[in-house]
Scaffold this motif. Structure first.
Motif, PDB file in Angstrom:
ATOM      1  N   LYS A  60       0.848  -1.180   0.000  1.00 21.25           N
ATOM      2  CA  LYS A  60       0.000   0.000   0.000  1.00 21.25           C
ATOM      3  C   LYS A  60       0.885   1.231   0.000  1.00 21.25           C
ATOM      4  CE  LYS A  60      -2.447  -1.166   3.733  1.00 21.25           C
ATOM      5  NZ  LYS A  60      -3.632  -1.216   4.635  1.00 21.25           N
ATOM      6  N   GLN A  61       0.252   2.333  -0.372  1.00 23.59           N
ATOM      7  CA  GLN A  61       1.016   3.578  -0.358  1.00 23.59           C
ATOM      8  C   GLN A  61       0.590   4.398   0.840  1.00 23.59           C
ATOM      9  OE1 GLN A  61       1.849   5.653  -4.087  1.00 23.59           O
ATOM     10  NE2 GLN A  61       0.253   4.365  -4.995  1.00 23.59           N
ATOM     11  N   LEU A  62       1.545   5.138   1.306  1.00 23.59           N
ATOM     12  CA  LEU A  62       1.133   6.150   2.265  1.00 23.59           C
ATOM     13  C   LEU A  62       1.758   7.445   1.824  1.00 23.59           C
ATOM     14  CD1 LEU A  62       3.605   6.968   4.332  1.00 23.59           C
ATOM     15  CD2 LEU A  62       3.074   4.787   5.344  1.00 23.59           C
ATOM     16  N   TYR A  63       1.204   8.486   2.325  1.00 18.08           N
ATOM     17  CA  TYR A  63       1.671   9.789   1.923  1.00 18.08           C
ATOM     18  C   TYR A  63       1.967  10.578   3.169  1.00 18.08           C
ATOM     19  CZ  TYR A  63       1.450  14.603   0.370  1.00 18.08           C
ATOM     20  OH  TYR A  63       1.743  15.924   0.163  1.00 18.08           O
ATOM     21  N   GLY A  64       3.112  11.196   3.157  1.00 19.86           N
ATOM     22  CA  GLY A  64       3.456  11.997   4.327  1.00 19.86           C
ATOM     23  C   GLY A  64       4.809  12.631   4.124  1.00 19.86           C
ATOM     24  N   ALA A  65       5.267  13.299   5.157  1.00 13.04           N
ATOM     25  CA  ALA A  65       6.566  13.958   5.057  1.00 13.04           C
ATOM     26  C   ALA A  65       7.200  13.955   6.424  1.00 13.04           C
ATOM     27  CB  ALA A  65       6.377  15.391   4.567  1.00 13.04           C
ATOM     28  N   THR A  66       8.447  14.331   6.463  1.00 12.49           N
ATOM     29  CA  THR A  66       9.131  14.400   7.744  1.00 12.49           C
ATOM     30  C   THR A  66       8.330  15.253   8.719  1.00 12.49           C
ATOM     31  OG1 THR A  66      11.146  14.382   6.437  1.00 12.49           O
ATOM     32  CG2 THR A  66      11.380  14.813   8.780  1.00 12.49           C
ATOM     33  N   GLU A  67       7.792  16.324   8.180  1.00  8.03           N
ATOM     34  CA  GLU A  67       7.072  17.278   9.019  1.00  8.03           C
ATOM     35  C   GLU A  67       5.772  16.685   9.572  1.00  8.03           C
ATOM     36  OE1 GLU A  67       8.448  17.870   6.165  1.00  8.03           O
ATOM     37  OE2 GLU A  67       9.615  19.719   6.209  1.00  8.03           O
ATOM     38  N   THR A  68       5.281  15.615   8.930  1.00  4.36           N
ATOM     39  CA  THR A  68       4.013  15.048   9.387  1.00  4.36           C
ATOM     40  C   THR A  68       4.195  13.641   9.931  1.00  4.36           C
ATOM     41  OG1 THR A  68       3.546  14.135   7.221  1.00  4.36           O
ATOM     42  CG2 THR A  68       2.724  16.336   7.646  1.00  4.36           C
ATOM     43  N   CYS A  69       5.378  13.375  10.399  1.00  5.30           N
ATOM     44  CA  CYS A  69       5.700  12.043  10.909  1.00  5.30           C
ATOM     45  C   CYS A  69       5.412  10.981   9.863  1.00  5.30           C
ATOM     46  CB  CYS A  69       4.898  11.706  12.161  1.00  5.30           C
ATOM     47  SG  CYS A  69       5.317  12.729  13.529  1.00  5.30           S
ATOM     48  N   ALA A  70       5.591  11.334   8.625  1.00  5.16           N
ATOM     49  CA  ALA A  70       5.497  10.383   7.518  1.00  5.16           C
ATOM     50  C   ALA A  70       4.082   9.898   7.257  1.00  5.16           C
ATOM     51  CB  ALA A  70       6.413   9.186   7.733  1.00  5.16           C
ATOM     52  N   ALA A  71       3.120  10.283   8.090  1.00  7.71           N
ATOM     53  CA  ALA A  71       1.802   9.703   7.855  1.00  7.71           C
ATOM     54  C   ALA A  71       0.748  10.780   7.707  1.00  7.71           C
ATOM     55  CB  ALA A  71       1.434   8.778   8.997  1.00  7.71           C
ATOM     56  N   VAL A  72       0.171  10.867   6.507  1.00  8.11           N
ATOM     57  CA  VAL A  72      -0.959  11.751   6.295  1.00  8.11           C
ATOM     58  C   VAL A  72      -2.112  10.915   5.766  1.00  8.11           C
ATOM     59  CG1 VAL A  72      -1.882  13.657   4.954  1.00  8.11           C
ATOM     60  CG2 VAL A  72       0.428  13.800   5.905  1.00  8.11           C
ATOM     61  N   CYS A  73      -1.829  10.271   4.639  1.00  7.34           N
ATOM     62  CA  CYS A  73      -2.841   9.420   4.039  1.00  7.34           C
ATOM     63  C   CYS A  73      -2.336   7.993   3.992  1.00  7.34           C
ATOM     64  CB  CYS A  73      -3.148   9.875   2.616  1.00  7.34           C
ATOM     65  SG  CYS A  73      -4.003  11.434   2.561  1.00  7.34           S
ATOM     66  N   LEU A  74      -3.273   7.066   4.160  1.00  5.07           N
ATOM     67  CA  LEU A  74      -2.926   5.651   4.061  1.00  5.07           C
ATOM     68  C   LEU A  74      -3.959   4.999   3.162  1.00  5.07           C
ATOM     69  CD1 LEU A  74      -2.587   5.015   7.877  1.00  5.07           C
ATOM     70  CD2 LEU A  74      -0.675   5.174   6.300  1.00  5.07           C
ATOM     71  N   GLN A  75      -3.534   3.976   2.449  1.00  3.51           N
ATOM     72  CA  GLN A  75      -4.515   3.261   1.642  1.00  3.51           C
ATOM     73  C   GLN A  75      -5.154   2.188   2.513  1.00  3.51           C
ATOM     74  OE1 GLN A  75      -2.093   2.046  -1.698  1.00  3.51           O
ATOM     75  NE2 GLN A  75      -3.069   3.585  -2.979  1.00  3.51           N
ATOM     76  N   PRO A  76      -6.458   2.243   2.645  1.00  2.00           N
ATOM     77  CA  PRO A  76      -7.110   1.205   3.447  1.00  2.00           C
ATOM     78  C   PRO A  76      -7.061  -0.124   2.696  1.00  2.00           C
ATOM     79  CG  PRO A  76      -8.578   3.073   2.990  1.00  2.00           C
ATOM     80  CD  PRO A  76      -7.409   3.205   2.097  1.00  2.00           C
ATOM     81  N   ASP A  77      -7.060  -1.213   3.427  1.00  3.13           N
ATOM     82  CA  ASP A  77      -7.138  -2.533   2.786  1.00  3.13           C
ATOM     83  C   ASP A  77      -8.373  -2.552   1.901  1.00  3.13           C
ATOM     84  OD1 ASP A  77      -4.895  -3.535   3.881  1.00  3.13           O
ATOM     85  OD2 ASP A  77      -5.876  -4.512   5.591  1.00  3.13           O
ATOM     86  N   ARG A  78      -8.297  -3.245   0.820  1.00  4.75           N
ATOM     87  CA  ARG A  78      -9.401  -3.457  -0.125  1.00  4.75           C
ATOM     88  C   ARG A  78      -9.888  -2.205  -0.817  1.00  4.75           C
ATOM     89  NH1 ARG A  78     -11.868  -8.575   1.197  1.00  4.75           N
ATOM     90  NH2 ARG A  78     -10.545  -9.472   2.789  1.00  4.75           N
ATOM     91  N   GLU A  79      -9.225  -1.110  -0.568  1.00  3.07           N
ATOM     92  CA  GLU A  79      -9.645   0.105  -1.294  1.00  3.07           C
ATOM     93  C   GLU A  79      -8.418   0.691  -1.959  1.00  3.07           C
ATOM     94  OE1 GLU A  79     -12.091   3.169   0.496  1.00  3.07           O
ATOM     95  OE2 GLU A  79     -12.647   1.718   2.051  1.00  3.07           O
ATOM     96  N   ILE A  80      -7.755  -0.139  -2.709  1.00  2.00           N
ATOM     97  CA  ILE A  80      -6.482   0.283  -3.268  1.00  2.00           C
ATOM     98  C   ILE A  80      -6.693   0.830  -4.669  1.00  2.00           C
ATOM     99  CG2 ILE A  80      -4.166  -0.428  -3.856  1.00  2.00           C
ATOM    100  CD1 ILE A  80      -4.874  -0.653  -0.873  1.00  2.00           C
ATOM    101  N   LYS A  81      -6.249   2.044  -4.859  1.00  2.00           N
ATOM    102  CA  LYS A  81      -6.249   2.591  -6.217  1.00  2.00           C
ATOM    103  C   LYS A  81      -4.795   2.869  -6.554  1.00  2.00           C
ATOM    104  CE  LYS A  81     -10.741   4.764  -5.955  1.00  2.00           C
ATOM    105  NZ  LYS A  81     -11.501   5.949  -6.383  1.00  2.00           N
ATOM    106  N   PHE A  82      -4.434   2.463  -7.748  1.00  2.00           N
ATOM    107  CA  PHE A  82      -3.001   2.554  -8.066  1.00  2.00           C
ATOM    108  C   PHE A  82      -2.503   3.989  -8.111  1.00  2.00           C
ATOM    109  CE2 PHE A  82      -4.214  -1.514 -10.152  1.00  2.00           C
ATOM    110  CZ  PHE A  82      -3.660  -2.287  -9.156  1.00  2.00           C
ATOM    111  N   ASP A  83      -3.376   4.872  -8.453  1.00  2.00           N
ATOM    112  CA  ASP A  83      -2.892   6.230  -8.659  1.00  2.00           C
ATOM    113  C   ASP A  83      -3.220   7.156  -7.493  1.00  2.00           C
ATOM    114  OD1 ASP A  83      -5.517   5.926  -9.160  1.00  2.00           O
ATOM    115  OD2 ASP A  83      -5.542   7.038 -11.054  1.00  2.00           O
ATOM    116  N   SER A  84      -3.718   6.566  -6.404  1.00  2.00           N
ATOM    117  CA  SER A  84      -3.987   7.445  -5.263  1.00  2.00           C
ATOM    118  C   SER A  84      -3.129   7.017  -4.086  1.00  2.00           C
ATOM    119  CB  SER A  84      -5.467   7.358  -4.866  1.00  2.00           C
ATOM    120  OG  SER A  84      -5.643   6.383  -3.858  1.00  2.00           O
TER     121      SER A  84
END
Lengths: 261, 309, 656, 443, 358
Positions: C385-409
């Motif tokens: 899965k992908q997650l989106y984040g940055a150092t400033e956000t402790c690496a976690a902003v968005c996470l892909q939930p199981d079974r709701e995976i979109k390749f481009d999100s």
């Protein structure tokens, strides 16, 4: 805080002469090795360096001369005796056990220290296993020391030359020798590998206090790491002293210039 | 005394016959490092070919002359052995270059099986006769000196002569011909020989051919002496101590070794045998070779093996 | 002193040291840390770790380390470096992990900027670096080393082995057992827990200060989101200075109480990965990409039967693999059967050799991952899965939930995180996980976090109809072609990089009339390809200039064009011309960041002449470049680069 | 189990191959014989004619209508004279077609091995003219049948013959007899008896072993030349025999003074020696070469003339061929006897076969009926005597063929019996066997 | 392919030094052994037991012995049959001469006597090597062949030189049926194989291999060639001796020296080379190959012949059998000189790396 202190003479070679069917390989050579020092034997090809090493660790028996190891006479020592007396060596043409893994090769170096008898080994559980595990731990330290973790279980035959040399050294170290004989440890290596090897030799000498006797064809590297150097040419000793002394020795200069240029 | 001499002579002549087989071993080992356990099978195969062709050829040609039949059969057998040699090299040994000694030895054992099988399939497994007119009856010598004289087996004597002849011609072949010199070069150092342009493949075929001829000669002599049948192949086992004693790489060694073994085993059987129940000659020959080995591990004439570190 | 005694420090589990003590008390026998050392996986359970950390903390205190001090940590992923983080935190100090492969001068900046007094380094190599810059860093007072090898002759008094410090600490702890308990009790959740330096894609690195509170919150949201338990195994092999590693190997491990596994050495990561078979895995796209490239290369060497089987089943997987993983019911039973067969024959073994057999959840982040790359792993059954984040956000902003995976999100906002899109398309984040500040940079802090508390990520993106966030590119990197079409270079580059033969790509097109590209070939893949064709080559430059290789690359580029043409948004940005660079882009030459991101601006400046050539219609261009070798020497590489035209495709209108 | 299927299939093929006589039309009752033969290897020259004779008689029996309508079927298995191959063959074949009726191992080694298994499998082991001499004692060796004669009996006859030649046993005193023997259990069998006889009559026995395979005998014959024995008994096998004859010729030892055992007295032993073997004598237990006998003519006519014979026509009637034939005949007749008790026209089991073998009674009339009149003498076995007859003659090679040169002799029970009892008792003790009593026999 | 090794990490040397460090291998071995003990007796018939399985088991044990010497210590022997003979006759003598001697003890003592004889005849290995040594070991072969024929004491004065033993028993279990024999042999084989594995993975095994691979280097690190070689001869001969005793006691029941002739020695060497030198599994593969192949061919060929409508005589079958057998050996040596075990290991390695080729 210098870790090693060069001590007394530990190995004294007196008037060694060796010949093969009339061909003189070594003529009346004497020199000594002090405890904890790095002693190099150098000389051009065919100078008798390898023969010298073979004499020291009992592969060849000199026709004349005496070998005094820690005050005891050892002129008729065989290889086994040499090994028991705390001498280990590496080989110029790598002499690893090619059918075995790196780990097993190094483990063979522990054989003198393993005591379980054959029946115990056959049963395995108990004494033999305990011993095996103890020695494995020792060997792992050497593997770590020489940075060959990644090839631990690789058959030695598949390794590149430089690594094989390292395994050869590891096997010798596994014997926990007092005196380590290195037969052209840097032959055939590239610059980086040579540097690594130098570092290892120095570390061994430094950390374990092992006395190192090494022979080398190439003067350059050796001069940097040796405490004292013997120079052989055509089976005769032509120089002996610190690297600087030897470098200044006119006989040595002419022998080297004459031989290699 | 007469009996001793007879035994001695008998031993010498048996020895020559062993040498004949041993020669085959030596030739091949020298040139290719193969310890050819199939030598016995080759002897049998050659003898079978000789025996059967000398039987068949008169039938095919409808003629009776024994000499011509033998000559033709010999020629055919030579060709057969060449083909065998060529096939062995082509199909098997070529692919086994540089393998370990034990592997090669096993390969030749495999070849021996194949030869035994093919030989019996083509030529049958009965007893066959080779009649090259060798005299069978004994002659007595020095009857004036010893009572009853010394018995000489003419057949053995002739066989020994032929063996000697073969050795001489092989020596000449090795010393005087270009091929022979190439063979010796190969024997000394494979790589060096190859680097000066000696084609190893061809050399090996030639060696196997020469060994094939030796096998044929041995086969004819042994065959005419014993009859041609399966057990002929086991004489290779009798010849082994000879090779070991003489050294694996030495042609003269094969001869001298043969003589020593021949004499040794006969004397032992005759003089020691009765005390221990007899039948000791085989193992005695091996023990003899072994004792020699303990003093000279490389055999009488073999090259010394030096360890380099 | 005993574990149970330490367990007294219960109360709220709001700082990392408290978490640690809690684990020691509740799951003291579970493995906390493993390290492959001396050939086996040496294991420490939570109780042992707690003791070690305590001892280390006491030792540090003995040396004078005190609340508010910063502790630099430099080295590979060694257990004791991880423990040192917690030890520093126990004393109210702040661990500052540094990239271990940085050169000394780079370190000097951080050491000075971070006012580091104490540094714990791995080995002699790092010590040497410290000694080299010691004079430039007046604040640095103590250097401690983990591995004593080769250190015998270092006589400097400020050098000490970690062993001695720990021993000292043990004595100290025995004498004053209350000291450390008190220190831990004094810790507050709003204290800075760690300072991570940004990779410095733009300008000099900045120290991002994160508190216990933020990091624990970020970790908890991830742990809850993916139902992580104390049974997980994770391989800790990414640089400790990277926020991703800190989140996964430190924060989450301490929150969930699972096991971290440190590989034996850099050479053995793959082997160690296979041995451990982590259940939880985190790697930047680069790693997944390299793995895939290796897979493809190795498969090319396989026999025809195996290769065909592989390709056949990979096609099956591509068709239905990720749907099956997502539990969709639309997959036909034939496909399910084929997939099951493929799982037996190919996917399962493949996961095994990649060390992914046991993975329950794998994440990638740090850069956009190519959809095809992403799809590959999911299709063979790895729940990537992908997650989106940055150092400033402790690496976690968005996470892909199981079974709701979109390749481009990149998934949905994590629990407790607010995300909105600014008018200029920039992604804004608000929530507990934001940084406290940039260390000693109030101005930068104020710039990054606006008055309403929104953190400006600098990425451009948008929410789709399902509420999934899609990131197009860095906000500042999104440009426009001269005809006004949107140009997102990263997007195209990632497509290019999916080909095993292409290692790196840099696209240009902002304010220009067409898109052109620099390409780096993958030495391993192309080298292998060339060998099998009997193509001789002497090195990278030579290989990159071969006509056959150029043709190979052109085919790849054309394929990308074909794909781009399918999407109206990006169809205009098909690549018209490209060249293959004569050297590999290299962090040592400042062309890439340490995390191997392309430094676009630097490159376009450095290779200006090549860009001009691309756009001026030339067919070749000579270039000479200076390069730095590993040993620090410099040299020159020169070549005449061919510039190739590429076929473009007409835009395909999507069927309504 | 794949192997088993294959084996089954292979045996089907083999049956199919063994001629028109075993077509399904005769499927009613069949008597199965496993055939352990060796047609390859060192002893093939001897093994082949034996097997041919054996087969031909079975075929002849079928051609005669079987035994009360029961057809003989068989399957050949090549042992190569190797013990383990023989055991494998036996194991493979013993259970087929309802079980083997009897087995003839045709090798001393295989005989030893099968002797262990016979009581378990209940398949009689027939060793016509070879095997263990002590197995004559049916009380201990319940399943072994050294029909026709044993080595001890053979050796006994040889001694009787030379005694007769010398003019009486008392004349043997001081004579020298050399035993040249194959160095194996086979070759060593007669030693015990000869030593016994030597003690009795005071002749001097010297033992000269020849190592397998016997191609090198120079030393042996040099010793003979030196010792000049009055007689040489040749207990050779295969190539050893012809080699011995050649060495005798080469050392000038008169062939007339050489006596071979019956495995050293067949065509392959002398044929490639030819004239060199002229005058050489050998033991013929019961039969010799019988090219003119009625049974041979019948075989030629009923089988070979129709192309159904086994092996070359010329060999029919030769010594080893006849040996195979008679071995086969004894077995067939035992079937007949057993049928007499257990039901005519019925297939009999191995156990019933044993009864048949123990109650053989081939009198002159029966022999004549089979066309074996003059070829052999009557055979009558009993529960305790598994040998059945002790008749033998001497035949001599004239350079072309074998001719009988003596009258019938009979082995001397007075000498043989005690030895058999002693040796079998020792065996019984080793193997912990409880000997059968005459009462047991009646069961 | 079926190896899923993720997560199988070792946290102690004990785990890492197991005989079969990969759990899949370990379970496979357990399964095979369990099947051999439980499954096989339920499935196969007497023919399989007597003609194939029992000989296979015993010859595997013998091949193991040869492999220790040839494959691990690098000393060629052509006298393996002799060691079997010594073991068999020694065991026989212990059994009949010592009252109340248990059969198993006799078998083991036979092995010990064979070991002693092995040391004596292995002594030349200290001086001679390679093919010369091979021939030296033939001396032992011929000597013992002779001795057991000639020296009557060995055969308890049996006139013919052949001896026989009654069914043996073990703690009240009389080993008489084929299944008994199979299980008894299997039990011994398993125990001996485990011991061999232990020896070979420990110090002793490494010493032997060191001598094999590079004897000079071995000496230099303190391995005594004499000790290593002679222990190899002793252990190898011990295994062979036990195998010989089993061959006599269990497989044959009564035997003559020809049962342990030079042909047996060659057969054993074949097994080791075809099976794989320096691999324990090689001994089993080799024994299976050498035992089963001829039987298989022998039964197969008439079948094949019949497919082509050819009548294949017994003689021809056996000729073709040796031809094919010989050719296969040569073929094997060409294709895989390191034997079936290497093929197996390569295959296993491939499975571990599947789907990658290397």
């Amino acid at each position: 805080m210098n870790g090693r202190k060069i001590g007394e003479v530990i190995l004294d070679l007196k008037n060694i002469s060796l010949s093969f069917g009339g061909v003189k390989a070594l003529t009346d050579i004497s020199f000594d090795v002090r405890e904890h020092e790095i002693r190099a034997i150098i000389g051009p090809n065919g100078a008798g360096k390898s023969s010298m090493l073979n004499v020291i660790n009992g592969v060849y028996r000199p026709q004349q001369g005496d070998i005094i190891l820690r005050g005891e006479h050892h002129a008729n020592m065989d290889s086994y005796g040499a090994a028991k007396a705390g001498l280990a060596r590496t080989f110029q043409n790598i002499a690893l056990f090619k059918g075995m893994s790196v780990l097993d090769n190094i483990m063979t170096g522990r054989n003198l220290k393993m005591k379980a008898n054959m029946l115990q080994q056959a049963i395995w559980f108990g004494a033999a296993q305990r011993e095996e595990l103890e020695h494995r731990a020792k060997v792992e330290e050497i593997i770590d020391f020489l940075e060959i973790q990644h090839i631990r279980k690789t058959p030695v035959g598949r390794l590149p030359y430089g690594l094989q040399k390292r395994v050869d050294l590891a096997r010798a170290l596994a014997m926990e020798p007092q005196i380590l004989l290195l037969d052209e440890p840097m032959a055939g290596m590239n610059v980086e590998e040579k540097q690594d090897m130098c570092r290892f030799i120095l570390d061994v000498n430094d950390q374990f206090g092992t006395t190192v006797v090494l022979i080398e064809h190439d003067m350059g590297v050796v001069m940097d790491i040796s405490d004292r150097v013997v120079v052989l040419d055509y089976g005769k000793k032509i120089g002996d002293g610190t690297p600087d002394e030897v470098r200044a020795n006119p006989d040595v200069i002419s022998a080297y210039l004459g031989a290699s240029h | 005394m007469a009996f001793f001499l007879e035994t001695l002579l008998g031993g010498l002549m048996s020895g020559m016959l062993y040498s004949l087989v041993a020669l085959g071993f030596v030739l091949i080992f020298k040139a290719s490092g193969v310890f050819n356990f199939a030598q016995g099978a080759m002897v049998l195969f050659a003898a079978l070919a000789m025996a059967r062709f000398s039987e068949w050829i008169p039938d095919w040609l409808g003629m009776e002359n024994l000499f011509v039949a033998n000559l033709l059969a010999f020629a055919v057998a030579v060709v057969v052995m060449f083909v065998v040699a060529w096939l062995i090299e082509r199909l098997a040994l070529r692919y086994l270059v540089n393998q370990e000694g034990a592997t090669l030895l096993m390969a030749t054992l495999g070849i021996a099986y194949v030869l035994d099988g093919i030989g019996q399939t083509i030529f049958g497994s009965d007893i066959y006769k080779i009649d090259v007119g060798m005299p069978k009856d004994p002659v007595m010598m020095l009857e004036s000196v010893f009572e009853g004289g010394i018995l000489i087996n003419k057949e053995d004597f002739i066989a020994a002569l032929i063996a000697a002849l073969l050795v001489i011609s092989l020596s000449i072949f090795f010393q005087k011909t270009a091929t022979g010199r190439a063979l010796r070069a190969v024997a000394d150092d494979h790589q060096a020989a190859q680097s000066i342009g000696i084609p190893l493949d061809r050399i090996w075929v030639i060696v196997w051919c020469v060994a094939g001829i030796t096998a044929l000669v041995a086969g004819i002599i042994w065959g005419s002496k014993l009859g041609v049948q399966f057990s002929l192949s086991t004489i290779a086992l009798r010849a082994l101590p000879v090779v070991i004693l003489g050294g694996l790489t030495s042609v003269p060694g094969a001869i001298i070794g043969g003589l020593i073994i021949g004499v040794g085993e006969k004397l032992s059987e005759v003089y020691l045998g009765p005390y221990v129940g007899g039948g000791i000659e085989i193992w005695f020959a091996y023990m003899l070779a072994l004792v020699f080995l303990l003093f000279r591990p490389q055999g009488l004439f073999g090259e010394k093996i030096i360890d380099r570190v | 002193m005993s574990v149970s005694q330490s367990g007294r420090a219960s109360g709220p589990l709001d700082t990392f040291p408290r978490l640690l003590l809690n684990h020691a008390a509740t799951r003291g026998d579970r493995p906390a840390t493993r390290e492959k050392y001396l050939g086996i996986w040496q294991t420490w359970n939570w109780s042992q770790v707690a003791e070690e950390v305590r001892a280390m903390a006491c030792g540090l205190a003995e040396l004078g380390f005190k609340r508010g001090d910063n502790l630099a940590l430099i080295g590979d992923n060694r257990p004791r470096l991880y423990w040192a983080m917690c030890a520093a935190q126990m004393l109210g100090g702040v661990p500052v992990p540094l990239y271990q492969d940085a050169v000394a001068t780079e370190m000097a900046f951080v050491l000075t900027d971070g006012e580091i007094r104490f540094a714990i380094v791995e080995d002699q190599e790092q010590v040497d670096k410290m000694l080299e810059i010691k004079d430039q860093c007046p604040s640095l007072q103590h250097i401690l080393y983990d591995d004593p090898r080769g250190m015998r002759h270092y006589t400097q008094t400020y050098l000490q082995g970690l062993d001695e410090v720990i021993a000292m600490g043990k004595v100290h702890d025995r004498n004053q057992p209350d000291f450390i308990v008190g220190e831990i009790a004094n810790g507050r959740p709003e204290d800075v827990a760690v300072m991570l330096y940004t990779s410095g894609t733009t300008g000099k690195p900045k120290g991002v200060c994160q508190t216990h509170e933020t990091f624990i919150a970020a970790a908890q949201s991830g742990v809850g989101f993916d139902h992580l338990t104390d049974q997980e195994d994770i391989l800790s092999y990414l640089p400790m200075a990277w926020v991703g590693d800190h989140l996964f190997s430190y924060a989450q491990a301490l929150v969930a109480g699972f096991t971290i596994n440190c590989p034996e050495s850099g050479d053995t990561v793959m082997t160690d990965l296979r041995e451990i078979g982590p259940t939880y895995y985190f790697a930047p796209p680069r790693v997944f990409e390299n793995l895939l490239t290796t897979v493809m290369i190795r498969m090319e060497d396989a026999g025809a039967l195996k290769r065909n089987m592989f390709h056949y089943f990979m096609a099956v997987a591509k068709r239905c693999g990720s749907d099956i993983l997502d539990g969709k019911s639309t997959v036909s039973s034939t496909d399910r059967l084929l997939y099951a067969l493929g799982n037996l024959m190919i996917y399962g073994p493949l996961r095994n050799v990649l060390g992914m057999s046991r993975i329950r959840v794998a994440y990638t982040a740090g850069a956009a991952i190519g959809p095809d790359l992403f799809r590959f792993y999911r299709s063979i059954g790895v729940n990537l899965k992908q997650l989106y984040g940055a150092t400033e956000t402790c690496a976690a902003v968005c996470l892909q939930p199981d079974r709701e995976i979109k390749f481009d999100s990149v998934g949905k906002p994590a629990p407790g995180v607010e995300v909105k899109i600014a008018d200029n398309g920039e992604v804004l984040v608000r929530g507990k996980l934001l940084l406290k500040e940039y260390y000693k940079r109030p101005k930068d802090t104020a710039e990054a976090i606006d008055a309403e508390g929104w953190f400006h990520t600098g990425d451009a993106g948008f929410f789709d109809e399902d509420g999934h966030l899609k990131i197009i590119d860095r906000a500042k990197d999104v440009g426009k072609l001269s005809n006004g079409a949107i140009f997102a270079p990263n997007y195209i580059e990632n497509k290019l990089k999916f080909f095993p033969h292409i290692k790196e790509a840099v696209c240009f097109g902002h304010d220009r009339d067409m898109v052109c590209a620099f390409i780096n070939i993958d030495m391993g893949a192309v080298g292998n390809w060339a060998e099998r064709r009997g193509l001789p080559y002497s090195g990278y430059t030579d290989l990159a200039g071969k006509k056959e290789v150029l043709d190979l690359v052109r085919e790849c580029v054309e394929q990308v064009n074909a794909e781009l043409s399918h999407d109206a948004m990006v169809a205009e940005t098909q690549i018209h011309r490209f060249l293959v660079l004569h050297k590999e882009l290299d962090p040592d030459d400042d062309e890439l960041t340490r995390t191997r991101k392309v430094r676009r601006g630097f490159i376009s400046e450095k290779y200006n002449v090549l860009i001009d050539a691309l756009y001026s219609g030339k067919t070749s261009q000579f270039i000479e470049t200076q390069v730095k070798f590993e040993d620090g020497r410099t040299g020159k590489v020169a070549a005449d680069l061919a510039i190739l035209e590429v076929k473009t495709y007409p835009t395909m209108k999507k069927a309504a | 189990m794949k192997l088993r299927k294959l084996a089954a299939a292979a045996s089907l093929v083999a049956i199919g191959l063994s001629g028109a006589l075993t077509t399904p039309a005769f499927a009613a009752e069949e008597q199965f014989f496993p055939l352990l033969v060796y047609r390859t290897g060192a002893y093939a020259p001897n093994g082949v004619p034996w097997a041919n004779g054996f087969l031909d008689y079975l075929k002849l029996t079928n051609a005669r209508g079987g035994v009360n309508g029961v057809k003989m079927i068989w399957e050949e298995c090549e042992t190569g004279y190797a013990t383990d191959r023989g055991v494998e063959c036996y194991e493979r074949l013993k259970g087929k077609h309802g079980g083997g009726t009897a087995v003839q191992p045709l090798s001393t080694g295989i005989t030893f091995a099968l002797t262990e298994k016979a009581p378990v499998d209940k398949i009689p082991v027939i060793t016509a003219g070879y095997g263990r001499s002590e197995s004559q004692n049916g009380a201990v060796f319940g399943w072994n049948f050294p029909l026709v004669g044993t080595y001890w009996m053979g050796a006994d006859v040889l001694v009787q013959h030379i005694a007769k030649k010398e003019g009486g046993f008392d004349k043997l005193k001081g004579k020298k007899v050399a035993l040249v023997y194959h160095d194996s259990p086979y070759g060593k069998e007669p030693i015990a008896l000869l030593q016994e006889r030597a003690k009795m009559h005071g002749f001097d026995l010297s033992l000269l072993p020849v190592a397998h395979p016997g191609v090198e005998q120079k030393a042996t014959w040099l010793q003979i030349r030196q010792n000049k024995p009055d007689y040489v008994f040749l207990w050779g096998w295969g190539v050893m025999n012809s080699t011995a004859l050649k060495e005798a010729q080469a050392t000038g030892y008169p062939r007339e003074k050489m006596y071979g055992v019956w495995w050293a007295g067949a065509e392959p032993d002398v044929k490639d020696v030819g004239d060199g073997a002229k005058g050489y004598n050998a033991l013929a237990m019961q039969h010799g070469a019988e090219p003119d006998s009625k049974v041979v003519k019948e075989i030629l006519e009923k089988l070979h003339a129709k192309g159904q014979g086994t092996g070359p026509k010329e060999e029919v009637g030769q010594v080893l061929y006849m040996r195979g034939l008679i071995s086969s005949m004894l077995q067939v007749e035992a079937v007949r006897v057993a049928q007499g008790r257990y039901g005519k026209g019925k297939r009999i089991t191995g156990e019933q076969m044993r009864w048949g073998l123990e109650n053989l009674d081939l009198d002159q009339k029966a022999l004549d009926g089979m066309g074996l009149g003059g070829v052999m003498r009557p055979v009558k076995t009993s529960c305790l005597d598994h040998m059945g007859s002790a008749w033998a003659r001497i035949h001599t090679w004239d350079g072309k063929k074998w001719n009988f040169t003596s009258d019938w002799y009979q082995g001397d029970e007075k000498v043989l019996r005690p030895m058999v009892m002693l040796a079998s008792a020792k065996y019984a003790e080793e193997k912990k066997i409880k000997p059968r009593t005459p009462e047991d026999c009646k069961k | 392919m079926f190896y899923r090794e993720n997560g199988q990490f070792k946290t102690s040397y004990k785990a890492d030094q197991q005989a079969f460090a990969i759990p899949q291998d370990r379970w496979a071995i357990y399964a095979i052994v369990a099947f051999a003990f439980i499954g096989v007796p339920l499935l196969v018939d007497e023919y399989m037991f007597r003609a194939i399985l029992v000989p296979f088991l015993i010859l595997s044990l013998a091949a193991l012995g040869v492999n220790i010497l040839v494959g691990y210590c690098g000393q060629i022997t052509l006298g393996a049959g002799a060691s079997m003979a010594v073991g068999a006759y020694a065991a026989y003598n212990f059994l009949i001469r010592v009252d109340g001697m248990p059969a198993l003890a006799a078998i083991l003592l036979g092995g010990l006597v064979a070991a002693a004889a092995g040391i004596v005849f292995g002594a030349p290995s200290l001086r001679v090597r390679g093919l010369y040594l091979a021939v030296a070991t033939l001396a032992a072969q011929f000597f013992w062949d002779w001795a057991f024929l000639r020296i009557k004491w060995f055969t308890n004065n049996a006139s013919s030189g052949s001896v026989s033993v009654a069914d043996i028993s073990l703690f009240g279990w009389t080993i008489s049926t084929p299944t008994d024999k199979y299980l008894f042999s299997l039990g011994i084989l398993v125990v001996f194989a485990v011991m061999a594995k232990n020896l070979l993975r420990g110090n002793m095994g490494r010493q032997w291999m060191a001598i094999r691979d590079m004897d000079v280097a071995a000496t230099v690190i303190g391995i005594r060639p004499m000790y290593s070689k002679l222990t190899a001869f002793a252990v190898s001969s011990f295994y062979l001796g036990v195998a010989g005793a089993l061959w006599g006691f269990v497989n044959l029941g009564s035997w003559e020296p020809a049962a342990f002739s030079i042909d047996r020695s060659l057969q054993l060497l074949f097994m080791v080379i075809i099976g794989g030198m320096g691999a324990i599994s090689g001994s089993f593969f080799g024994a299976a190959f050498i035992v089963i192949l001829p039987i298989f061919l022998n039964q197969m060929l008439p079948l094949v012949g019949s497919l082509f409508g050819l009548e294949v005589s017994t003689a021809l079958v056996s000729h073709v059998e040796v031809i094919i057998f010989g050719s296969l050996i040569v073929f094997f040596l060409i294709v895989e000189p390191h034997g079936i075990a290497r093929l197996w290991a390569t295959g296993r390695e491939k499975l571990r790396l599947w789907p990658f080729p290397h």
